[in-house]
Design a protein around this motif. Structure first.
Motif, PDB file in Angstrom:
ATOM      1  N   ASP A 668       0.863  -1.183   0.000  1.00  0.00           N
ATOM      2  CA  ASP A 668       0.000   0.000   0.000  1.00  0.00           C
ATOM      3  C   ASP A 668       0.894   1.225   0.000  1.00  0.00           C
ATOM      4  O   ASP A 668       1.635   1.478   0.972  1.00  0.00           O
ATOM      5  N   ASP A 670       1.702   5.482  -1.343  1.00  0.00           N
ATOM      6  CA  ASP A 670       1.164   6.805  -1.668  1.00  0.00           C
ATOM      7  C   ASP A 670       2.161   7.475  -2.606  1.00  0.00           C
ATOM      8  O   ASP A 670       3.318   7.705  -2.230  1.00  0.00           O
ATOM      9  N   GLY A 722      -1.350   9.703  -5.570  1.00  0.00           N
ATOM     10  CA  GLY A 722      -2.329   9.214  -4.618  1.00  0.00           C
ATOM     11  C   GLY A 722      -2.026   7.806  -4.144  1.00  0.00           C
ATOM     12  O   GLY A 722      -0.955   7.243  -4.401  1.00  0.00           O
ATOM     13  N   LYS A 723      -2.987   7.216  -3.471  1.00  0.00           N
ATOM     14  CA  LYS A 723      -2.804   5.899  -2.864  1.00  0.00           C
ATOM     15  C   LYS A 723      -3.092   4.777  -3.862  1.00  0.00           C
ATOM     16  O   LYS A 723      -4.043   4.855  -4.637  1.00  0.00           O
ATOM     17  N   HIS A 724      -2.258   3.730  -3.809  1.00  0.00           N
ATOM     18  CA  HIS A 724      -2.409   2.562  -4.688  1.00  0.00           C
ATOM     19  C   HIS A 724      -2.038   1.300  -3.916  1.00  0.00           C
ATOM     20  O   HIS A 724      -1.270   1.350  -2.946  1.00  0.00           O
ATOM     21  N   THR A 725      -2.561   0.193  -4.381  1.00  0.00           N
ATOM     22  CA  THR A 725      -2.131  -1.114  -3.896  1.00  0.00           C
ATOM     23  C   THR A 725      -1.415  -1.826  -5.033  1.00  0.00           C
ATOM     24  O   THR A 725      -2.024  -2.113  -6.079  1.00  0.00           O
ATOM     25  N   ASP A 759      -3.971  -1.949  -7.951  1.00  0.00           N
ATOM     26  CA  ASP A 759      -5.323  -1.704  -7.439  1.00  0.00           C
ATOM     27  C   ASP A 759      -6.283  -2.829  -7.831  1.00  0.00           C
ATOM     28  O   ASP A 759      -7.430  -2.593  -8.248  1.00  0.00           O
ATOM     29  N   GLY A 804       8.160   7.552  -2.664  1.00  0.00           N
ATOM     30  CA  GLY A 804       6.784   7.688  -2.214  1.00  0.00           C
ATOM     31  C   GLY A 804       6.693   7.340  -0.739  1.00  0.00           C
ATOM     32  O   GLY A 804       7.697   7.326  -0.017  1.00  0.00           O
ATOM     33  N   THR A 805       5.487   7.050  -0.294  1.00  0.00           N
ATOM     34  CA  THR A 805       5.280   6.614   1.089  1.00  0.00           C
ATOM     35  C   THR A 805       4.809   5.165   1.096  1.00  0.00           C
ATOM     36  O   THR A 805       3.844   4.836   0.388  1.00  0.00           O
ATOM     37  N   ASP A 807       2.990   2.787   3.104  1.00  0.00           N
ATOM     38  CA  ASP A 807       2.123   2.703   4.272  1.00  0.00           C
ATOM     39  C   ASP A 807       2.138   1.316   4.897  1.00  0.00           C
ATOM     40  O   ASP A 807       2.174   1.172   6.119  1.00  0.00           O
TER      41      ASP A 807
END
Length: 837
Positions: A668, A670, A722-725, A759, A804-805, A807
């Motif tokens: 996960d 960002d 943005g956020k992705h898996t 995603d 990126g981050t 998570d």
């Protein structure tokens, strides 16, 4: 009458006092200087380490003005105790160095031999970790949990890779007697499952009595980009530093260390354990040394001629008897030089030139360390022990050599044609992890047969050793032929220092030292004295032997040491014996077992007594099976793992293994405006491993199949901010490691299907025909959020931090389970294997 008695008693007391202060063997405690003063020092008796607290003999009143301070005396070694520089190289056969008849120039080993003594009958255990455990404890390798290398440890006392606290190291003993103690180079005695920078550290050098450590943890290391530590902190001095090499850096650090401690206290003796990774693969000398050795054309006539040359040199030097016989070349196993093609000869000469350059380079850097001792004015009272090899030369490079030992150790060959085409010019550089062909190894173990791993024959266990101590050894250039063993080093150092083995260390009763001091051989009067070490067992992966009073019973070699992945005997206790009378047969050339059957029985009985005494049982001939055996690591028994943020430096032994299994990796993340890149998770490096990363804002999963092939899954579209898996799912098509319990490797190295998702949507799918069977690159780490060491692909550079981050990262492993039908088939196959043996 009374006056006469007083005079007599006074005289006796004086004589006793003189004996206690002048004889190191008396181990007396003696305070030097004014007791209680800040400068006072004391020797200690040494039965208990550390010594009990010294009593306070000052005076304490209510006010300091009316009180008298009293400092505890600083502990120092006995007067005249020498500095000790203990040097041991890696994987160096008896016939490698010029000091013992080899053609590779080793002027610094020659120097120690010229200024001191050469030992021709010094023996190791046949493998790295075991010899190293024995040399620092003075006990047999099984007695201290190192029946095999740390990476093969199993849950038996003789094999668990844990040095017990009732067998303190030489570092601990000397440190508590007031020595500086340090360890440079290879640490192969930390359990693989305790090798992370999170600890525990009691089985690291700094936890075993060494004040300072600079080196790597594990069986070998890339000398260009090693997994390097200072004490317990990972360091990366090679980043942005082209041309950096550990062989030189290690000497630099040792020299700086000696300057530092001498500046602080020039009177305090030091113990330096100096153990470079050379000449264990990967063979990584500098280009200058490769050119220097290649220009000498030492090997143009091939390995058979090399063997003859070494043998003749050995007789000329007197390091083997004049009537010694050269053991026969194993024509059924190894090609002769004249049978090779021109391409094979070209490639094999390149391999051995790089090996020889590595050895000459290492000896040169060792020479710099020795020279520093002299430059500080300390050479006269420094005991220098220089051992060429912790075992015989290594045969782990395969019959044709390899550009990547991570491949050869798993039975994956690289044809000579491919070696010439892709690796010839870069052999020895950081683009290779190279090892040479077995016939060179056999030649470098001249005059003996066999190689590293083989404990029953001297090619695996006989090491050249030179010792100098100018203040004490006066028979300069002398030769000593007494039988000695690696467990004899500790008691010899202790006797030289006038220090006895402790009875209690850290509150724990100590087991006796198992070696025998050979300091008696330093005296020329004992040049031909009988050996005081009369009995010694040998055992490595089922292969075993027993030396006793000039005889050796050796089991027949049942597995060539270059065959590490095939099926093995399940009954090594029944291996047949050969028998050699070493009083007449120095090289184990004439097997007299048929002539003396009762002697064989006598020796066999003695072996089992020794094996029982020293924790050798149970015998186990397996090799690859033990590499993947379950151990008490931080990941043991787990199938689900999760992390967040950057976590780097987890070694293989503590990392979750995804080999021979299905698995799912889910990240996960960002992604910031403008995109991101960097490593999400990786294990291994340039010579074998995998990586899940973002490159130019696109997700990539890549398998590096031992640097011979790379399989890549990549998303076509850039990731939006943005956020992705990000997800990679792999379904393994095989029975897994469970087949190894049946002496069968069919469950490992199989293929499967990998799917990359973003995603939840599939973006890449690809089949793998094969996977890495047993182990990823062992000197690399499991890293999250960055990549230490070397990259798994050439499209990025370390440390490749994720911009990126991250998570959350989740890893789920689904290991195959054998069905009753699978087990039945494997049992049938196993019976057939045993019948064929």
């Amino acid at each position: 009458m009374l006056a006469s008695r007083k005079i007599l008693l006074g005289l006796l007391a004086s004589l006793v006092g003189l004996a206690l202060t002048c004889s190191p063997a008396a181990y007396a405690q003696q305070i030097i200087g004014t007791p209680g003063s800040p400068s006072a020092t004391t020797t200690i008796e040494g039965n208990q380490l550390p010594p009990p607290p010294q009593p306070f003999r000052g005076k304490v009143e209510r006010n300091a003005a009316q009180s008298t301070p009293y400092w505890p005396a600083r502990v120092v070694p006995p007067k005249g105790a020498p500095n000790v520089l203990l040097i041991m190289t890696d994987d160096t056969g008896f016939g490698v160095s010029s000091t013992f008849g080899g053609v590779i120039p080793t002027p610094n080993l020659d120097r120690i031999a010229r200024d001191g003594l050469r030992y021709t009958n010094f023996n190791s255990t046949a493998l790295c970790s075991p010899t190293r455990a024995a040399i620092i404890t003075g006990r047999n390798h099984h007695s201290v949990g190192f029946g095999v290398v740390a990476e093969q440890s199993t849950g038996y006392p003789g094999y668990n890779s844990i040095i017990p606290r009732d067998k303190a190291t030489i570092g601990k003993i000397l440190k508590d007697h007031g020595y500086w103690t340090s360890w440079f180079g290879k640490d192969h005695n930390t359990p693989e499952f305790q090798a992370s920078a999170a600890g525990p550290f009691d089985q690291w050098p700094v936890g075993m009595g060494f004040d300072y450590f600079y080196g790597f943890v594990g069986g070998d290391a890339n000398q260009w980009q090693p997994n390097l530590f200072r004490n317990t902190t990972p360091i990366y001095p090679y980043y942005n530093n082209p041309g950096w090499n550990l062989v030189t850096a290690m000497a630099d650090d040792a020299i700086e260390y000696m300057k530092r401690i001498t500046a602080i206290n020039p009177e305090q003796p030091f113990f330096i354990y100096y153990v470079p990774g050379a000449v264990h693969a990967p063979h990584h000398p500098t280009p200058e040394w490769i050119k220097k050795i290649s220009d000498m054309h030492l090997f143009d006539e091939g390995w058979n001629k090399l063997r003859d040359t070494i043998f003749a040199n050995q007789k000329k030097l007197g390091v083997i008897p004049q009537d010694a016989k050269l053991t026969p070349w194993p024509k059924d196993l190894l090609k002769e030089w004249d049978q090779l093609s021109a391409d094979e000869k070209k490639m094999f000469i390149r391999q051995v030139d790089v090996f020889a350059a590595y050895w000459a380079y290492t000896d040169h850097e060792i020479g710099r360390v020795i020279q520093q001792v002299e430059d500080m004015g300390k050479l006269d009272n420094t005991l220098i022990i220089y051992i060429a090899g912790d075992n015989g030369n290594s045969a782990e490079g395969s019959l044709i050599g390899t550009p990547n030992e991570v491949a050869s150790i798993q039975g994956i060959p690289v044809p000579v044609e491919g070696q010439l085409k892709y690796f010839y010019d870069v052999w020895g550089s950081d683009q290779t992890y190279p090892h040479m062909a077995v016939p060179w190894t056999w030649a470098f173990d001249t005059p003996f047969s066999w190689t590293k791993q083989i404990a029953s024959h001297f090619g695996g266990i006989r090491q050249g050793m030179a010792i100098s101590w100018p203040k004490v050894i006066k028979d300069k250039g002398g030769i000593r032929n007494q039988f000695t063993h690696v467990i004899d080093i500790v008691p010899t150092i202790l006797e030289a220092a006038g220090i006895k083995a402790p009875k209690v260390v850290d509150g724990i009763q100590q087991k006796p030292i198992e070696g025998t001091s050979f300091m008696y051989t330093f005296d020329k009067a004992n040049e031909s004295a009988p050996s005081r070490h009369t009995t010694q067992y040998f055992e490595m992966m089922g292969d075993h032997a027993l030396y006793h009073d000039g005889w050796i019973a050796s089991t027949k070699v049942m597995r060539p040491p270059w065959d590490v992945a095939g099926s093995v005997s399940q009954d090594p206790a029944s291996f047949p014996y050969e028998l050699y009378d070493l009083r007449k047969d120095w090289t184990q050339n004439d097997n007299v077992a048929a002539k003396y059957p009762n002697k064989v029985k006598e020796m066999d009985k003695l072996f089992w007594a020794e094996a029982t005494k020293y924790q050798v049982l149970p015998l186990d001939a397996t090799v690859a099976t033990r590499i993947v055996a379950p151990r008490p690591s931080l990941s043991a028994g787990r199938t689900e793992f999760s992390w967040s943020g950057e976590v780097t430096g987890t070694p293989n032994g503590d990392a979750p293994s995804i080999l021979a299994a299905s698995y799912n990796v889910k990240a996960d993340v960002d992604i910031p405006e403008g995109g991101a890149e960097g490593m999400i998770v990786t294990q291994g490096g340039r010579f074998g491993g995998y990586g899940f990363y973002v490159l130019k804002n696109k997700p990539v999963f890549l398998w590096n199949l031992v640097d011979l092939k790379r399989i890549r899954w990549e998303g076509a579209d850039a990731l939006a901010p943005g956020k992705h898996t990000l997800e990679f799912d792999f379904k393994y098509d095989g029975l897994g490691f469970g087949t190894l319990a049946f002496n069968n490797i069919s469950g490992v190295g199989r293929g499967g299907i990998g799917v990359l998702k973003v995603d939840g949507k599939e973006v890449a799918r690809q089949a793998m025909e094969r996977t890495i069977p047993f182990i990823l690159q062992w000197d690399e780490n499991f890293d999250i959020g960055a990549d230490t060491g070397t990259p798994v692909a050439e499209d990025y550079q370390v440390p490749f931090k994720f911009t990126g981050t991250l998570d959350k990262l989740t890893l789920t492993i689904d290991r195959p389970k054998l069905s009753p039908e699978d087990i039945k088939k494997l049992e049938t196959t196993g019976r057939n294997n045993r019948a064929s043996e």
